[in-house]
Scaffold this active site. Structure first.
Site, mmCIF file in Angstrom:
data_model
loop_
_atom_site.group_PDB
_atom_site.id
_atom_site.type_symbol
_atom_site.label_atom_id
_atom_site.label_comp_id
_atom_site.label_asym_id
_atom_site.label_seq_id
_atom_site.Cartn_x
_atom_site.Cartn_y
_atom_site.Cartn_z
ATOM 1 C CG PHE A 1 9.956 -0.451 9.823
ATOM 2 C CD1 PHE A 1 11.258 0.008 10.040
ATOM 3 C CD2 PHE A 1 9.603 -1.678 10.366
ATOM 4 C CE1 PHE A 1 12.170 -0.731 10.773
ATOM 5 C CE2 PHE A 1 10.516 -2.432 11.110
ATOM 6 C CZ PHE A 1 11.797 -1.959 11.308
ATOM 7 C CB ALA A 2 12.022 2.778 5.059
ATOM 8 N N GLY B 1 0.823 -1.196 0.000
ATOM 9 C CA GLY B 1 0.000 0.000 0.000
ATOM 10 C C GLY B 1 0.864 1.256 0.000
ATOM 11 C CG ASP C 1 2.263 8.313 -3.694
ATOM 12 O OD1 ASP C 1 2.838 7.904 -4.710
ATOM 13 O OD2 ASP C 1 1.650 9.403 -3.674
ATOM 14 C CB ILE C 2 6.626 7.420 -4.876
ATOM 15 C CG1 ILE C 2 8.014 7.048 -5.406
ATOM 16 C CG2 ILE C 2 6.538 8.907 -4.513
ATOM 17 C CD1 ILE C 2 8.338 7.675 -6.751
ATOM 18 C CB CYS D 1 4.333 9.300 1.425
ATOM 19 S SG CYS D 1 5.495 8.081 2.062
ATOM 20 C CE1 TYR E 1 17.244 6.635 -2.745
ATOM 21 C CE2 TYR E 1 17.481 7.177 -0.415
ATOM 22 C CZ TYR E 1 18.045 6.815 -1.627
ATOM 23 O OH TYR E 1 19.409 6.623 -1.730
ATOM 24 C CB ALA F 1 8.179 5.737 4.835
#
Length: 231
Positions: free
Chosen positions: A163-164, A77, A79-80, A182, A82, A143
């Site tokens: 997670f990041a 799930g 958006d974008i 995001c 890194y 994120a």
């Protein structure tokens, strides 16, 4: 309590880690493997989740090639975002039983483990009700984007992705400038090193988050394994 296997995989290309997750999800579904938390760093990569907003990628193909940044459209799930060196990535591969299932609670628990880690450094992590992830003030430090894989052998789901957490200062400048993270243009990005003024190692932070993760999800955490899973 259930045992949680933990594996530190060091640096791994995104595609290799994605394939590994899919393999282990199947093994956990068959009850051939214990639930697992993979901890690692990625080579520079942008991933676009199921929200699919390619306009939030600011670089074209030539610029991505020049900078050596990979691009994947994936099945989590969100958006974008890194991924790159200096960032702790965690992929929890957990079985969630259908009885009493609360998928939103799973996301909040991921956030809580990171918030507890930050408190170790005297940092107050927080949530923003409209967004998933962990924040320090108006800057995002972690994120979160997940997938719930329907279990075939049991009633419930097995999680993947995760997670990041931005650990090193370099993460703030080396990839996020090429995207609208995001899809959120109004807030910035921050790292643990910037907030603490300390020089930190990603593996060290990975080891330190394990007991908080185990506490939040009610596991006994096995000692962190070697990199054998990457082969």
């Amino acid at each position: 309590m259930n045992i949680l296997e933990t594996e530190w995989l060091s640096r791994m290309d995104y595609g290799q880690a994605w394939d590994l997750q899919k393999k282990l999800v199947k093994e956990i579904d068959r009850d051939d493997r214990a639930e697992t938390l993979l901890l690692l760093e990625h080579s520079p990569t942008y991933t676009i989740g199921s929200d699919r907003h390619p306009e939030h990628l600011l670089y074209g193909k030539e610029e991505l090639t020049r900078r050596g940044i990979a691009l994947y459209e994936i099945d989590r799930g969100g958006d974008i975002t890194y991924h790159g060196p200096g960032q702790l990535v965690g992929y929890p591969l957990l079985y969630l039983d259908a009885e009493g299932l609360d998928l939103h609670r799973y996301l909040r628990n991921l956030e809580e483990a990171i918030i507890m880690l930050l408190a170790d450094f005297g940092i107050t992590g927080s949530r923003k009700p409209e967004y998933t992830g962990v924040w320090v003030g108006d800057a995002k430090i972690a994120a979160i984007g997940v997938k719930f894989n329907k279990a075939r052998a049991r009633r419930g789901f097995i999680t993947s992705h995760g997670f990041a957490l931005n650990v090193k200062k370099n993460v703030e400048q080396e990839g996020f400038q090429g995207i609208i993270p995001c899809g959120i243009a109004e807030y910035g990005i921050v790292s643990l090193e910037t907030l603490t003024g300390m020089e930190l190692q990603v593996e060290e932070i990975g080891i330190r988050i394990i007991p908080y993760f185990a506490k939040v999800f009610d596991y006994d955490a096995a000692p962190t394994g070697a990199t054998s899973l990457s082969s």
